[in-house]
Every structure is written in C-alpha cells, then in structure tokens.
Design a protein around this motif. Structure first.
Motif, short mmCIF file in Angstrom:
data_model
loop_
_atom_site.label_atom_id
_atom_site.label_comp_id
_atom_site.label_asym_id
_atom_site.label_seq_id
_atom_site.Cartn_x
_atom_site.Cartn_y
_atom_site.Cartn_z
N SER A 35 -9.17 4.95 8.50
CA SER A 35 -10.48 4.99 9.16
C SER A 35 -10.29 4.98 10.67
O SER A 35 -9.30 4.49 11.19
CB SER A 35 -11.33 3.81 8.72
N ALA A 36 -11.26 5.52 11.36
CA ALA A 36 -11.22 5.55 12.82
C ALA A 36 -11.38 4.14 13.35
O ALA A 36 -12.11 3.33 12.78
CB ALA A 36 -12.33 6.45 13.34
N PRO A 37 -10.70 3.83 14.44
CA PRO A 37 -10.86 2.49 15.00
C PRO A 37 -12.29 2.28 15.49
O PRO A 37 -12.94 3.20 15.96
CB PRO A 37 -9.88 2.46 16.17
N LEU A 38 -12.76 1.06 15.33
CA LEU A 38 -14.11 0.74 15.77
C LEU A 38 -14.17 0.73 17.29
O LEU A 38 -13.27 0.22 17.95
CB LEU A 38 -14.53 -0.63 15.23
N ALA A 39 -15.24 1.29 17.82
CA ALA A 39 -15.41 1.32 19.26
C ALA A 39 -15.75 -0.09 19.74
O ALA A 39 -16.58 -0.77 19.17
CB ALA A 39 -16.52 2.29 19.64
N SER A 40 -15.08 -0.48 20.77
CA SER A 40 -15.31 -1.81 21.32
C SER A 40 -16.56 -1.80 22.18
O SER A 40 -16.78 -0.90 22.98
CB SER A 40 -14.11 -2.23 22.16
N SER A 41 -17.39 -2.80 22.01
CA SER A 41 -18.61 -2.88 22.80
C SER A 41 -18.39 -3.74 24.04
O SER A 41 -19.30 -3.92 24.82
CB SER A 41 -19.75 -3.45 21.95
#
Length: 61
Positions: A35-41
C-alpha cells in the motif's frame, strides 16, 4: 522476449486485470502490491515553542 513469456502474454491478453492477478497469484508469480505510504499531516518544521531562536522575515517586492 522469450517464447514462454510471449505465450503467457497472449493467453492473458483478453482477460480482466483481476483475472490476470488471480492467475499470476495462482502460479506463484505475483505478490500483493504494497500500500502507498500514508501522507503525513504534520509539518516537518519544528513547532514555534521549540524553535524560539528561528526568525522568519518576508520582504514583498
């Protein structure tokens, strides 16, 4: 391109992507896609409290 790979491509040419994935998985030639890495907020910059010595100035021209 090898003859065997050419035969596989011709055999899978008219089927859906799901069927291709199932056929490759059954043959042991495919693993699930990571899965694609989660975008950091969070901002990569330090918080203002921890960086009291940083001064930022903007000059409008």
């Amino acid at each position: 391109m090898s003859e065997a790979l050419d035969r596989v491509m011709k055999a899978l040419a008219g089927v859906s992507e799901e069927e291709v994935a199932a056929a490759l998985a059954a043959a042991g030639a495919s693993a699930p896609r990571p899965s694609a890495p989660l975008a950091s907020s969070r901002s990569p910059l330090p918080s203002p409290r921890s960086a009291s010595r940083i001064v930022s100035e903007v000059e409008w021209v």
